[in-house]
Design an enzyme around this catalytic site. Sequence first.
Site, PDB file in Angstrom:
ATOM      1  N   ASP A   1      -7.989  -5.341   0.016  1.00 14.98           N
ATOM      2  CA  ASP A   1      -8.473  -6.257  -1.018  1.00 14.98           C
ATOM      3  C   ASP A   1      -8.050  -7.704  -0.809  1.00 14.98           C
ATOM      4  O   ASP A   1      -8.524  -8.588  -1.518  1.00 14.98           O
ATOM      5  CB  ASP A   1      -7.975  -5.785  -2.394  1.00 14.98           C
TER       6      ASP A   1
ATOM      7  N   HIS B   1       0.847  -1.194   0.000  1.00 10.53           N
ATOM      8  CA  HIS B   1       0.000   0.000   0.000  1.00 10.53           C
ATOM      9  C   HIS B   1       0.872   1.229   0.000  1.00 10.53           C
ATOM     10  O   HIS B   1       1.934   1.232   0.640  1.00 10.53           O
ATOM     11  CB  HIS B   1      -0.919   0.008   1.237  1.00 10.53           C
TER      12      HIS B   1
HETATM   13  N1  ACO Z   1       4.127  -7.747  -4.647  1.00  8.05           N
HETATM   14  C1  ACO Z   1       5.487  -7.716  -4.818  1.00  8.05           C
HETATM   15  N2  ACO Z   1       6.216  -6.587  -4.628  1.00  8.05           N
HETATM   16  C2  ACO Z   1       5.580  -5.488  -4.252  1.00  8.05           C
HETATM   17  C3  ACO Z   1       4.180  -5.460  -4.042  1.00  8.05           C
HETATM   18  C4  ACO Z   1       3.459  -6.650  -4.257  1.00  8.05           C
HETATM   19  N3  ACO Z   1       2.143  -6.684  -4.081  1.00  8.05           N
HETATM   20  N4  ACO Z   1       3.811  -4.217  -3.681  1.00  8.05           N
HETATM   21  C5  ACO Z   1       4.934  -3.477  -3.647  1.00  8.05           C
HETATM   22  N5  ACO Z   1       6.016  -4.236  -3.986  1.00  8.05           N
HETATM   23  C6  ACO Z   1       7.410  -3.836  -4.028  1.00  8.05           C
HETATM   24  C7  ACO Z   1       7.700  -2.993  -5.276  1.00  8.05           C
HETATM   25  O1  ACO Z   1       8.112  -3.803  -6.365  1.00  8.05           O
HETATM   26  C8  ACO Z   1       8.805  -2.098  -4.773  1.00  8.05           C
HETATM   27  O2  ACO Z   1       9.988  -2.860  -4.721  1.00  8.05           O
HETATM   28  P1  ACO Z   1      11.420  -2.155  -5.002  1.00  8.05           P
HETATM   29  O3  ACO Z   1      11.604  -1.161  -3.890  1.00  8.05           O
HETATM   30  O4  ACO Z   1      12.392  -3.268  -4.979  1.00  8.05           O
HETATM   31  O5  ACO Z   1      11.301  -1.498  -6.352  1.00  8.05           O
HETATM   32  C9  ACO Z   1       8.410  -1.812  -3.339  1.00  8.05           C
HETATM   33  O6  ACO Z   1       7.629  -2.950  -2.933  1.00  8.05           O
HETATM   34  C10 ACO Z   1       7.587  -0.545  -3.160  1.00  8.05           C
HETATM   35  O7  ACO Z   1       6.394  -0.675  -3.936  1.00  8.05           O
HETATM   36  P2  ACO Z   1       5.848   0.405  -4.956  1.00  8.05           P
HETATM   37  O8  ACO Z   1       5.288  -0.295  -6.157  1.00  8.05           O
HETATM   38  O9  ACO Z   1       6.880   1.451  -5.202  1.00  8.05           O
HETATM   39  O10 ACO Z   1       4.694   1.022  -4.080  1.00  8.05           O
HETATM   40  P3  ACO Z   1       3.523   1.957  -4.576  1.00  8.05           P
HETATM   41  O11 ACO Z   1       3.148   2.762  -3.410  1.00  8.05           O
HETATM   42  O12 ACO Z   1       3.902   2.673  -5.823  1.00  8.05           O
HETATM   43  O13 ACO Z   1       2.357   0.942  -4.972  1.00  8.05           O
HETATM   44  C11 ACO Z   1       0.579  -0.618  -4.712  1.00  8.05           C
HETATM   45  C12 ACO Z   1       1.373   0.538  -4.072  1.00  8.05           C
HETATM   46  C13 ACO Z   1       0.117  -0.199  -6.113  1.00  8.05           C
HETATM   47  C14 ACO Z   1      -0.630  -0.892  -3.863  1.00  8.05           C
HETATM   48  C15 ACO Z   1       1.489  -1.868  -4.784  1.00  8.05           C
HETATM   49  O14 ACO Z   1       1.844  -2.279  -3.488  1.00  8.05           O
HETATM   50  C16 ACO Z   1       0.828  -3.016  -5.532  1.00  8.05           C
HETATM   51  O15 ACO Z   1       0.893  -3.056  -6.768  1.00  8.05           O
HETATM   52  N6  ACO Z   1       0.126  -3.972  -4.805  1.00  8.05           N
HETATM   53  C17 ACO Z   1      -0.582  -5.038  -5.468  1.00  8.05           C
HETATM   54  C18 ACO Z   1      -1.927  -4.534  -6.002  1.00  8.05           C
HETATM   55  C19 ACO Z   1      -2.908  -4.260  -4.875  1.00  8.05           C
HETATM   56  O16 ACO Z   1      -3.102  -5.057  -3.976  1.00  8.05           O
HETATM   57  N7  ACO Z   1      -3.580  -3.100  -4.975  1.00  8.05           N
HETATM   58  C20 ACO Z   1      -4.610  -2.686  -4.015  1.00  8.05           C
HETATM   59  C21 ACO Z   1      -4.111  -1.567  -3.144  1.00  8.05           C
HETATM   60  S1  ACO Z   1      -5.332  -1.085  -1.935  1.00  8.05           S
HETATM   61  C22 ACO Z   1      -6.453  -0.213  -2.821  1.00  8.05           C
HETATM   62  O17 ACO Z   1      -6.139   0.465  -3.771  1.00  8.05           O
HETATM   63  C23 ACO Z   1      -7.842  -0.263  -2.463  1.00  8.05           C
END
Ligand code: ACO
Length: 430
Positions: free
Chosen positions: A365, A308
């Site tokens: 979710d 998140h």
């Molecule tokens: N699985 C694997 N790696 C992940 C995940 C995941 N679900 N989420 C974050 N990471 C990793 C990223 O690859 C990144 O790694 P790095 O530092 O080595 O590059 C690090 O964690 C930081 O993540 P970001 O993508 O930069 O975080 P951001 O804040 O941009 O994205 C998001 C947040 C979109 C929710 C992301 O965690 C994700 O894609 N999760 C999966 C989809 C999801 O569950 N979405 C629902 C969110 S809640 C809602 O909107 C109601």
Amino acid sequence: MSEHTASIGLETKSFDADVLQPSVGNQGVDIRKLRPETGYVTFDPGFANTAMARSSITYIDGAAGQLLYRGYDIEAVAAGASFLEVAYLLLYGKLPNITELASWEADVSSHTMLNEEMRSFFDAFPRRAHPMAVLASATYAISTFYDVYRRPTRIQEIDAGARTLIAKMPTIAAWAYKKSIGEPYMYPNNEYSYVENFLHMMFSRPTEITPIDPAIVKALNVLLILHADHEMNCSTATVRSVGSSRANMFASVAAGMGALWGPLHGGANSAVIEMLQAIHDDPDATIESTLERAKDKDDDFKLMGFGHRVYTNYDPRAKAISTFAQEMLDRMDASDPLLDIARELEAAALEDDYFVERKLFPNVDFYSGIIFRALGFPERMFTVLFSIGRLPGWIAHWMEMNRDPDTRIMRPRQIYVGECARPYVPLEDR
Ligand code: ACO
């Protein structure tokens, strides 16, 4: 200059900025004069460090896993309030008293019906149309019946627009579902409460009224409350962005639905179920191989329902839903193999260095799809349910934005990295 200032050193000059004080949470460096005074802009993809507005609707402490609606803790609100009560709280900033709530419920209840001409829109969609596409289209479509909401000027017109959207959304959602399964649309019955009415329109047929289980009503009420607002998330920021051009509430909310549908946002609830089902169905897929894929930077796959932007701790909504999912299944004397896989996946991820270092926890979710399934909703409706829940939040933000004297049309800057001016080359010379 306020008493709190920040100074930014920029090669040959420095920029002094006011620091805006929150009631709680992050302070804000006011950079509104940065570009006019220095020629510099800030670079912040995804606006991860940018406050788009001052807001008094919802507060999240991501490190503590705390979520407050208008100052009230989400857990207390979910335990004690009805969804319409929470909608009132978000829209008007205070908990309604008994008279205010009764009048608000009666007002909503008397506007649940759609104009009969709306049927033709539902009829025109192909049977396989995704209910989210139908929901957003129908949200636009209802605005065509109310010209006054196109450019509301009086507060009463704005309030009436909000009430119209909240009252009709369950009807639209249920009709989108009925269309997708080829059953006749059910009309609302205002004998029922808001949540009961939705269940009635979803699961009854003209030939057979399905009894409404109070436990399911209670569960859905809580789920809608848990989804009702989450400050400047992607869909709410979209509603504000579209609304900043003075687009009406209906157009802004429909755009927010488009943002919510994406799998990185509200579409994650069905993506989680697809992921868990794939693990369940594939004899070669294991918890370990799933985590390895999620960690592999060469693989697009992410652990859906994890991570998140704001929470670096357990999402309080996920915690509540996880407990609730188990309670619902126990009560129904049912089990869901996907819940068992989800629990194993969560336990393994929370022990894994990759997820620990990045502070990745289950988000709202991760478990919501499992409970939606247990309540009898098909996967294609999950993000629609999220939309019904999030609607009061979207509207509250649209209203707040319209009242805010600091609101300007959303128009970010860029750092241009394309070609500089060059002469046009006629076609025959290329
Ligand atoms: N699985 C694997 N790696 C992940 C995940 C995941 N679900 N989420 C974050 N990471 C990793 C990223 O690859 C990144 O790694 P790095 O530092 O080595 O590059 C690090 O964690 C930081 O993540 P970001 O993508 O930069 O975080 P951001 O804040 O941009 O994205 C998001 C947040 C979109 C929710 C992301 O965690 C994700 O894609 N999760 C999966 C989809 C999801 O569950 N979405 C629902 C969110 S809640 C809602 O909107 C109601």
